[in-house]
Design an enzyme around this catalytic site. Structure first.
Site, PDB file in Angstrom:
ATOM      1  N   CYS A 124       4.983   9.511  -0.429  1.00 58.67           N
ATOM      2  CA  CYS A 124       3.409   9.801  -0.185  1.00 58.67           C
ATOM      3  C   CYS A 124       3.210  11.011  -1.261  1.00 58.67           C
ATOM      4  O   CYS A 124       3.983  11.785  -1.518  1.00 58.67           O
ATOM      5  CB  CYS A 124       3.127  10.383   1.150  1.00 58.67           C
ATOM      6  SG  CYS A 124       1.514  11.064   1.251  1.00 58.67           S
ATOM      7  N   ARG A 168       0.915  -1.373   0.071  1.00 60.70           N
ATOM      8  CA  ARG A 168       0.068   0.005   0.017  1.00 60.70           C
ATOM      9  C   ARG A 168       0.747   1.218  -0.106  1.00 60.70           C
ATOM     10  O   ARG A 168       0.896   1.776  -1.045  1.00 60.70           O
ATOM     11  CB  ARG A 168      -0.913   0.105   1.026  1.00 60.70           C
ATOM     12  CG  ARG A 168      -2.022   1.067   1.194  1.00 60.70           C
ATOM     13  CD  ARG A 168      -1.809   2.480   1.217  1.00 60.70           C
ATOM     14  NE  ARG A 168      -1.166   2.492   2.820  1.00 60.70           N
ATOM     15  CZ  ARG A 168      -0.388   3.793   3.180  1.00 60.70           C
ATOM     16  NH1 ARG A 168      -0.460   4.726   2.350  1.00 60.70           N
ATOM     17  NH2 ARG A 168      -0.163   3.699   4.110  1.00 60.70           N
TER      18      ARG A 168
HETATM   19  P1  HMG Z   1     -12.843  14.820  -1.656  1.00 65.49           P
HETATM   20  O1  HMG Z   1     -12.747  15.231  -3.070  1.00 65.49           O
HETATM   21  O2  HMG Z   1     -12.971  15.921  -0.704  1.00 65.49           O
HETATM   22  O3  HMG Z   1     -14.284  13.827  -1.494  1.00 65.49           O
HETATM   23  O4  HMG Z   1     -11.707  13.824  -1.217  1.00 65.49           O
HETATM   24  P2  HMG Z   1     -15.721  13.802  -1.786  1.00 65.49           P
HETATM   25  O5  HMG Z   1     -16.556  13.341  -0.710  1.00 65.49           O
HETATM   26  O6  HMG Z   1     -16.164  15.215  -2.238  1.00 65.49           O
HETATM   27  O7  HMG Z   1     -15.936  12.764  -2.915  1.00 65.49           O
HETATM   28  C1  HMG Z   1     -15.163  13.377  -4.434  1.00 65.49           C
HETATM   29  C2  HMG Z   1     -15.275  12.152  -5.427  1.00 65.49           C
HETATM   30  O8  HMG Z   1     -14.543  11.000  -5.033  1.00 65.49           O
HETATM   31  C3  HMG Z   1     -16.635  11.547  -5.445  1.00 65.49           C
HETATM   32  O9  HMG Z   1     -16.933  10.984  -6.674  1.00 65.49           O
HETATM   33  C4  HMG Z   1     -16.797  10.541  -4.497  1.00 65.49           C
HETATM   34  O10 HMG Z   1     -17.848   9.528  -4.911  1.00 65.49           O
HETATM   35  C5  HMG Z   1     -15.257   9.959  -4.546  1.00 65.49           C
HETATM   36  P3  HMG Z   1     -17.604  11.692  -7.866  1.00 65.49           P
HETATM   37  O11 HMG Z   1     -19.121  11.980  -7.301  1.00 65.49           O
HETATM   38  O12 HMG Z   1     -16.936  12.923  -8.026  1.00 65.49           O
HETATM   39  O13 HMG Z   1     -17.697  10.755  -9.140  1.00 65.49           O
HETATM   40  N1  HMG Z   1     -14.890   8.956  -3.197  1.00 65.49           N
HETATM   41  C6  HMG Z   1     -14.621   7.834  -3.485  1.00 65.49           C
HETATM   42  N2  HMG Z   1     -14.617   7.054  -3.981  1.00 65.49           N
HETATM   43  C7  HMG Z   1     -14.043   5.651  -3.715  1.00 65.49           C
HETATM   44  N3  HMG Z   1     -13.937   5.391  -2.391  1.00 65.49           N
HETATM   45  C8  HMG Z   1     -13.654   6.528  -1.585  1.00 65.49           C
HETATM   46  C9  HMG Z   1     -14.142   7.763  -1.820  1.00 65.49           C
HETATM   47  N4  HMG Z   1     -14.456   8.784  -1.014  1.00 65.49           N
HETATM   48  C10 HMG Z   1     -14.813   9.599  -2.113  1.00 65.49           C
HETATM   49  N5  HMG Z   1     -13.325   6.178  -0.144  1.00 65.49           N
HETATM   50  C11 HMG Z   1     -11.195  11.889   0.204  1.00 65.49           C
HETATM   51  C12 HMG Z   1     -11.875  13.531   0.254  1.00 65.49           C
HETATM   52  C13 HMG Z   1     -10.870  11.851   1.727  1.00 65.49           C
HETATM   53  C14 HMG Z   1     -11.946  11.066  -0.485  1.00 65.49           C
HETATM   54  C15 HMG Z   1      -9.566  12.173  -0.503  1.00 65.49           C
HETATM   55  O14 HMG Z   1      -9.165  13.149  -0.324  1.00 65.49           O
HETATM   56  C16 HMG Z   1      -8.873  10.856  -0.424  1.00 65.49           C
HETATM   57  O15 HMG Z   1      -9.169   9.898  -0.821  1.00 65.49           O
HETATM   58  N6  HMG Z   1      -7.654  11.058   0.041  1.00 65.49           N
HETATM   59  C17 HMG Z   1      -6.765  10.030   0.344  1.00 65.49           C
HETATM   60  C18 HMG Z   1      -5.378  10.373  -0.242  1.00 65.49           C
HETATM   61  C19 HMG Z   1      -4.410   9.280  -0.105  1.00 65.49           C
HETATM   62  O16 HMG Z   1      -4.515   8.048  -0.776  1.00 65.49           O
HETATM   63  N7  HMG Z   1      -3.064   9.480   0.381  1.00 65.49           N
HETATM   64  C20 HMG Z   1      -2.203   8.767   0.733  1.00 65.49           C
HETATM   65  C21 HMG Z   1      -2.499   7.815   1.998  1.00 65.49           C
HETATM   66  S1  HMG Z   1      -1.872   8.488   3.363  1.00 65.49           S
HETATM   67  C22 HMG Z   1      -0.343   8.334   3.714  1.00 65.49           C
HETATM   68  O17 HMG Z   1       0.399   7.766   2.761  1.00 65.49           O
HETATM   69  C23 HMG Z   1       0.252   8.693   4.913  1.00 65.49           C
HETATM   70  C24 HMG Z   1       0.511   7.220   5.841  1.00 65.49           C
HETATM   71  O18 HMG Z   1       0.869   6.160   5.028  1.00 65.49           O
HETATM   72  C25 HMG Z   1       1.392   7.584   6.811  1.00 65.49           C
HETATM   73  C26 HMG Z   1       2.838   7.834   6.404  1.00 65.49           C
HETATM   74  O19 HMG Z   1       3.205   7.392   5.520  1.00 65.49           O
HETATM   75  O20 HMG Z   1       3.392   8.485   6.993  1.00 65.49           O
HETATM   76  C27 HMG Z   1      -0.949   6.931   6.251  1.00 65.49           C
END
Ligand code: HMG
Ligand code: MG
Length: 311
Positions: free
Chosen positions: A250, A25
């Site tokens: 990230c 992941r």
């Molecule tokens: P948003 O754009 O504000 O969300 O994103 P929204 O609710 O307005 O939805 C926008 C669109 O996304 C919609 O689709 C939703 O249906 C869809 P549309 O109507 O435009 O076709 N949607 C989804 N689709 C599938 N699964 C879902 C989902 N949610 C909404 N769950 C949101 C807000 C939180 C969803 C977005 O910002 C997001 O997905 N962020 C994650 C980003 C990410 O993957 N970052 C990397 C992981 S964190 C990391 O790496 C750090 C960590 O590893 C620790 C470290 O390494 O230090 C944990």
């Protein structure tokens, strides 16, 4: 691992460590070219066979935000499950939770940040708003009897804010505890922490829960990850995240390199006589396999050294 105080060895370090393999992941999410489904599945199957107790296998995030994770359903349905392994997936909202539940994950991971700026960039909301989104997830996870893990990104430093204080990290840890998390990751997302800061932050958050509930998630951007793991071990932390071949980065933390390499962590732990249940010789070929499959140089120094020794 129980919540009781972890058994310590003669050097006052934990006798056992749980290694959480986050390569499938955290390691792959930042790859620009889509990694074929069969490569992801093969990677997870090899890691399961090697005996990892916990593998972060998927992220049910928005595919618009992290396209590499869009095939998480297929990944979860094609992998072979091993009974001793917990398969985890990130969920940012209830929609992600429902996808994860359908895919029969063992553990869902809610993720926020210790810095407001990073939370906005990564999950498009403030820290406080993220916990409003997590409340129904926590409730559902308890009802559905899934493990709930919390991840605190940028617990030491943030690409937008700069240094993050122990108190800022502790505030978010407290939110995670109030939601009933079984385990909380303290993540150095951009790999800027140093050993003294690691000690201070862990000692501050132990006010809220025992050391056995926390994991250290380190990146190696500044080459400090093994020193930071050693510092965390000294405080009693006994769960660490690592990524095979040091895969990672990230999308919302520019310049951050990969996670600390699993092979390197294992070499450190083996040298300290700390049990993990993982055989280093068995995982070195996995690092080679995934590096070749995605066209990258193996990011593990131990992996590279052992491969060249056997050539
Ligand atoms: P948003 O754009 O504000 O969300 O994103 P929204 O609710 O307005 O939805 C926008 C669109 O996304 C919609 O689709 C939703 O249906 C869809 P549309 O109507 O435009 O076709 N949607 C989804 N689709 C599938 N699964 C879902 C989902 N949610 C909404 N769950 C949101 C807000 C939180 C969803 C977005 O910002 C997001 O997905 N962020 C994650 C980003 C990410 O993957 N970052 C990397 C992981 S964190 C990391 O790496 C750090 C960590 O590893 C620790 C470290 O390494 O230090 C944990
Ligand atoms: Mg990471």
């Amino acid at each position: 691992m129980s919540l009781e105080r972890t058994l310590m060895n003669s050097a006052n370090l934990p006798q056992k460590v749980k290694l959480v393999e986050v390569g499938p992941r955290d390691g792959l999410q930042n790859e620009k070219d889509l990694v074929p489904l069969e490569v992801k599945v093969d990677l997870i199957n090899r890691l399961s066979k090697a005996g990892f107790p916990n593998i972060e296998a998927a992220a049910f995030v928005s595919p618009k935000w992290t396209p590499q994770m869009a095939d998480s359903e297929q990944v979860m349905s094609h992998i072979q499950r091993y009974s001793g392994t917990i398969y985890s997936a990130l969920v940012p909202n209830i929609k992600g939770y429902e996808r994860a539940l359908e895919s029969k994950v063992d553990e869902v991971v809610i993720f926020s940040a210790a810095s407001q700026a990073f939370a906005m960039k990564n999950i498009n909301c403030s820290i406080e708003e993220s916990f409003e989104r997590f409340k129904p997830i926590a409730y559902a996870a308890k009802k559905d009897k899934l493990r709930l893990r919390g991840s605190v990104s940028c617990a030491f430093g943030c690409p937008y804010q700069g240094r993050v204080s122990a108190e800022e990290a502790a505030t978010v840890v407290k939110y995670m505890m109030d939601l009933g998390c079984d385990e909380v990751d303290i993540a150095d997302t951009i790999g800027v922490a140093t050993a003294g800061q690691v000690k201070e932050t862990f000692e501050t958050i132990f006010k809220f829960a025992p050391a056995a509930m926390f994991s250290g998630h380190f990146h190696d951007t500044y080459g400090q990850s093994l020193a930071n793991i050693y510092a965390a071990l000294q405080t009693g932390v006994s769960i660490f995240h690592s990524s095979i071949a040091g895969l990672g980065g990230c999308p919302y933390a520019k310049g951050a390199t990969g996670n600390v390499a699993t092979e390197d962590v294992l070499y450190l732990l083996n040298g300290l006589g700390i049990e993990t249940g993982i055989n280093l010789d068995e995982i070195v070929p996995i690092g080679e396999f995934i590096s070749k499959a995605i066209g990258k140089t193996n990011g593990s120094r131990v992996g590279k050294a052992l491969v060249s020794k056997h050539c």
